[in-house]
Design an enzyme around this catalytic site. Structure first.
Site, short mmCIF file in Angstrom:
data_model
loop_
_atom_site.label_atom_id
_atom_site.label_comp_id
_atom_site.label_asym_id
_atom_site.label_seq_id
_atom_site.Cartn_x
_atom_site.Cartn_y
_atom_site.Cartn_z
N SER A 126 0.83 -1.20 0.00
CA SER A 126 0.00 0.00 0.00
C SER A 126 0.88 1.26 0.00
O SER A 126 1.64 1.48 -0.94
CB SER A 126 -0.96 -0.05 1.18
N HIS A 149 -8.08 -4.99 -0.55
CA HIS A 149 -6.87 -4.28 -0.16
C HIS A 149 -6.47 -4.69 1.26
O HIS A 149 -7.31 -4.81 2.14
CB HIS A 149 -7.12 -2.76 -0.20
N ASP A 156 -9.94 -4.32 -4.87
CA ASP A 156 -9.15 -3.25 -4.26
C ASP A 156 -9.28 -1.99 -5.11
O ASP A 156 -9.03 -2.04 -6.32
CB ASP A 156 -7.69 -3.70 -4.19
#
Length: 310
Positions: A154, A278, A248
């Site tokens: 991320s 995610h 995601d």
């Protein structure tokens, strides 16, 4: 494919929480940390774990080193940058994931506790991340390190991508970059943001809020150190493993970046995990895909460092 059944209960629980932007920052960070510890309880067996401090150009940076059993005499080192929107996360919340990666790839892992926003806005996290890479380069001989890779998820995937570009421009060789559902372009809203931006853990509103906390001004979204997909030159970068998740909002950003790397002549492996959201690597106890992805990362890094499969 359908959403992983084990994730549905987790998502229902998250829907009961108030929006991140309305929470007290300290309380939101505490909730993030506690949630991470509840969903990833596996502790991979390692030889040693050591906390050190790296003196950076602007700050003293906590780093946690993970040493597996039976390390080769000349080991690979993976520098790991944690996720959390540049606002949440630390080396404690990512302890079990970094342990698992070190065990899986049989390499040393250095987990970086870079400075967080909003107390330390851009480019503080970038500076700390690159400072740890420079430290690793300088200490490689002393640590019996043969080569270095960077990895992150991320926001940490964003930092790993940015550091890879900075390393190339500074003449620092990197073996690999592992980008796990990375944020790569703050300036573009892709179809996956529209399709998966509500109710699937990471929301469009959270992404907006994270950006506000991290950046000093809106124009910074065009800076390649914020949006690496906007760098003028993506050639001569280390080979990349890019992991994305079907449900995601950042899925398209990761896959578009992988395509841009490939177009620039970079060797890329892009794997989309079906049925996942995610952050799924942090849900080890909830979805089998987490352990599968760690095993894939381990095999990829092991092969890069040592030239043979795990």
């Amino acid at each position: 494919m359908p959403l992983e059944p084990g994730l549905i209960k987790i998502l229902e629980a998250y829907k009961l929480l108030p929006p991140t932007s309305t929470q007290n920052l300290a309380e939101a960070r505490k909730a993030f940390d506690q949630g991470s510890l509840l969903t990833f309880t596996y502790k991979a067996p390692l030889r040693n774990v050591e906390d050190i401090k790296v003196m950076g150009s602007q700050a003293e940076i906590p780093v946690r080193l993970y040493y597996p059993h039976n390390l080769p005499e000349k080991a690979g080192l993976t520098i790991y940058y944690h996720g959390g929107g540049f606002v949440f996360g630390n080396i404690n919340t990512y302890d079990n994931l970094c342990r698992a990666i070190a065990y899986s790839c049989n390499c040393v892992v250095a987990s970086v506790d870079y400075r967080l926003a909003p107390e330390n806005k851009f480019p503080a996290a970038v500076i700390d991340s690159f400072d740890v890479l420079k430290w690793a380069r300088d200490e490689a001989g002393e640590m019996s390190i043969s080569s270095i890779a960077v990895a992150g998820d991320s926001a940490g995937g964003n930092l790993a991508a940015v550091v890879s570009i900075m390393a190339r421009d500074s003449g620092i060789p990197l073996k690999e970059q592992v980008l796990i559902y990375p944020a790569t372009d703050f300036a573009t809203e892709t179809p996956s943001v529209t399709e998966f931006g509500e109710g699937l853990f990471l929301t469009r509103e959270m992404m907006r809020w994270f950006g506000e906390q991290y950046l000093n001004r809106g124009s910074e979204i065009l800076d390649p150190r914020v949006s690496p997909a906007r760098a003028d030159d993506l050639s001569r970068l280390p080979p990349a493993l890019v992991i994305t998740a079907e449900y995601d909002p950042l899925r398209d950003q990761g896959e578009i970046y992988a395509a841009k790397l490939r177009k620039a002549g970079v060797e890329v492996v892009n794997v989309r995990y079906g049925g996942q959201i995610h952050g799924f690597l942090s849900f080890w106890d909830v979805t089998p895909a987490a352990s599968q992805a760690v095993a894939e990362i381990g095999s990829y890094l092991h092969r890069a460092f040592y030239g043979w499969e795990t």
